[in-house]
Scaffold this active site. Structure first.
Site, PDB file in Angstrom:
ATOM      1  N   ASN A   1       0.960  -1.047   0.082  1.00 20.13           N
ATOM      2  CA  ASN A   1       0.031  -0.049   0.012  1.00 20.13           C
ATOM      3  C   ASN A   1       1.031   1.168   0.040  1.00 20.13           C
ATOM      4  O   ASN A   1       1.593   1.547   1.040  1.00 20.13           O
ATOM      5  CB  ASN A   1      -1.005  -0.013   1.235  1.00 20.13           C
ATOM      6  N   TRP A   2       0.897   1.786  -1.194  1.00 16.78           N
ATOM      7  CA  TRP A   2       1.929   2.909  -1.321  1.00 16.78           C
ATOM      8  C   TRP A   2       1.489   4.140  -0.635  1.00 16.78           C
ATOM      9  O   TRP A   2       2.183   5.280  -0.513  1.00 16.78           O
ATOM     10  CB  TRP A   2       2.276   3.273  -2.851  1.00 16.78           C
ATOM     11  N   LYS A   3       0.156   4.397  -0.334  1.00 20.04           N
ATOM     12  CA  LYS A   3      -0.585   5.292   0.277  1.00 20.04           C
ATOM     13  C   LYS A   3      -0.078   6.457  -0.770  1.00 20.04           C
ATOM     14  O   LYS A   3      -0.259   6.538  -1.942  1.00 20.04           O
ATOM     15  CB  LYS A   3       0.145   5.611   1.708  1.00 20.04           C
TER      16      LYS A   3
ATOM     17  N   HIS B   1      -9.277   1.212   5.210  1.00 21.69           N
ATOM     18  CA  HIS B   1      -8.075   1.497   5.731  1.00 21.69           C
ATOM     19  C   HIS B   1      -8.468   2.410   6.932  1.00 21.69           C
ATOM     20  O   HIS B   1      -9.194   3.237   6.588  1.00 21.69           O
ATOM     21  CB  HIS B   1      -7.012   1.852   5.000  1.00 21.69           C
TER      22      HIS B   1
ATOM     23  N   GLU C   1      -6.694   5.007   7.871  1.00 21.52           N
ATOM     24  CA  GLU C   1      -6.551   6.283   7.469  1.00 21.52           C
ATOM     25  C   GLU C   1      -7.703   6.776   6.795  1.00 21.52           C
ATOM     26  O   GLU C   1      -8.269   7.947   6.791  1.00 21.52           O
ATOM     27  CB  GLU C   1      -5.304   6.461   6.572  1.00 21.52           C
TER      28      GLU C   1
ATOM     29  N   GLU D   1      -5.280  -4.896  10.886  1.00 23.26           N
ATOM     30  CA  GLU D   1      -4.320  -3.702  11.166  1.00 23.26           C
ATOM     31  C   GLU D   1      -4.562  -3.030  11.988  1.00 23.26           C
ATOM     32  O   GLU D   1      -5.192  -2.087  12.148  1.00 23.26           O
ATOM     33  CB  GLU D   1      -4.293  -2.822   9.584  1.00 23.26           C
TER      34      GLU D   1
ATOM     35  N   GLY E   1       2.688   2.308  10.769  1.00 23.39           N
ATOM     36  CA  GLY E   1       3.732   3.513  10.687  1.00 23.39           C
ATOM     37  C   GLY E   1       4.222   3.873  11.983  1.00 23.39           C
ATOM     38  O   GLY E   1       5.080   4.891  11.773  1.00 23.39           O
TER      39      GLY E   1
ATOM     40  N   SER F   1       3.558  -2.017  10.308  1.00 25.65           N
ATOM     41  CA  SER F   1       4.929  -1.892  10.563  1.00 25.65           C
ATOM     42  C   SER F   1       5.551  -3.535  10.231  1.00 25.65           C
ATOM     43  O   SER F   1       6.452  -3.933  10.902  1.00 25.65           O
ATOM     44  CB  SER F   1       5.326  -1.852  11.923  1.00 25.65           C
TER      45      SER F   1
ATOM     46  N   GLY G   1       2.751  -0.942   4.199  1.00 28.58           N
ATOM     47  CA  GLY G   1       2.922   0.327   4.004  1.00 28.58           C
ATOM     48  C   GLY G   1       4.231   0.722   3.456  1.00 28.58           C
ATOM     49  O   GLY G   1       4.639   0.544   2.402  1.00 28.58           O
ATOM     50  N   GLY G   2       4.893   1.258   4.424  1.00 32.02           N
ATOM     51  CA  GLY G   2       6.253   2.000   4.208  1.00 32.02           C
ATOM     52  C   GLY G   2       7.269   1.234   3.557  1.00 32.02           C
ATOM     53  O   GLY G   2       8.064   1.639   2.626  1.00 32.02           O
TER      54      GLY G   2
END
Ligand code: PGA
Length: 249
Positions: free
Chosen positions: A11-13, A96, A98, A166, A172, A211, A232-233
């Site tokens: 997930n590149w956000k 998600h 967010e 999640e 994150g 994470s 994610g990251g």
């Protein structure tokens, strides 16, 4: 019903520019080193066509990060599930945390979006997860089962869906739940899905997200009931993303 091949979705956000295509090329090349693991990249919409093109001849799937529940119309800034299908996507993430937190998405909205993804012939990755306050007050399993009941549409009994657990406090932050905590929640999700959908519920793949890094992927992916990761990251760099996938193999 889905097979149980592990899925690692990135997930590149709100990250990535055209220059990121070089990372995608490296992922395409490296995917051959993890033949037993399914990979997907969920880039921002601006990169969907370019990345979709780069992935076309590869084993890596394309995914969206969100969609609108309607097919088309006067919804400035929104993207429909049919549009994701049109650029070759296989998955769309919905719900998600967010989106739930920053865009006020309720379980009912998430369910409508998941239904839209299914209507477009794609597979929704439906996210659920508790906040730190909810975990600290012992309400984790209640929160998760309530989110599942409201966010997973009835169509999940007939068509493949993926669920991602999640924990909001792990996204994150570099913090992850213990293996026992992941196993407990994944077990509860599996039980809820089997109670609602029977054998079809048993076939639903359950990802862990929050994470996930090259260093902890092996341990997290080995937990009973974990069928892959939503990353994610660490999905932005081919080397990290591929090392996480290797941790699943
Ligand atoms: P993270 O994000 O891997 O950067 O924690 C996971 C997610 O939000 O899907």
């Amino acid at each position: 019903m889905t097979d149980r091949k592990k899925l690692v979705a990135g997930n590149w956000k709100m990250n990535g520019l055209m220059a990121s295509l070089s990372e995608v090329q490296a992922m395409v090349t490296g995917a051959a080193s993890v033949p037993g693991v399914e990979l997907a990249i969920c880039p921002p919409a601006t990169l969907a066509a370019a990345i979709g093109g780069a992935l076309k001849a590869s084993s890596i799937g394309l995914g969206g990060q969100d969609c609108h529940a309607e097919k088309s119309g006067a919804f400035t800034g929104d993207i429909s599930a049919e549009m994701w299908a049109d650029v070759g996507a296989k998955y769309v993430i919905v719900g998600h945390s967010e989106r739930r937190t920053l865009h006020g998405e309720t379980d009912a909205i998430v369910s409508a979006k998941a239904s839209a993804v299914i209507r477009a012939g794609l597979t929704p990755i439906i996210c659920v997860g508790e906040s730190l306050a909810e975990r600290d007050s012992g309400r984790t399993l209640d929160v998760i089962t309530t989110q599942l009941a409201g966010s997973v549409p009835d169509a999940a009994g007939q068509t493949p869906v993926v669920i991602a657990y999640e924990p909001v406090w792990a996204i994150g932050t570099g913090r992850t739940p213990t293996v026992a905590q992941v196993a407990e929640v994944h077990g509860a999700i599996a039980a809820a899905m089997e109670a609602r959908f029977g054998a079809a519920g048993k076939g639903i793949r359950l990802l862990y997200g929050g994470s996930v890094k090259p260093d902890n992927a092996k341990e997290l992916m080995a937990v009973a009931g974990v069928d892959g990761a939503l990353v994610g990251g660490a999905s932005l760099k081919a080397a990290d993303f591929l090392r996480i996938a290797q941790g699943c193999a």
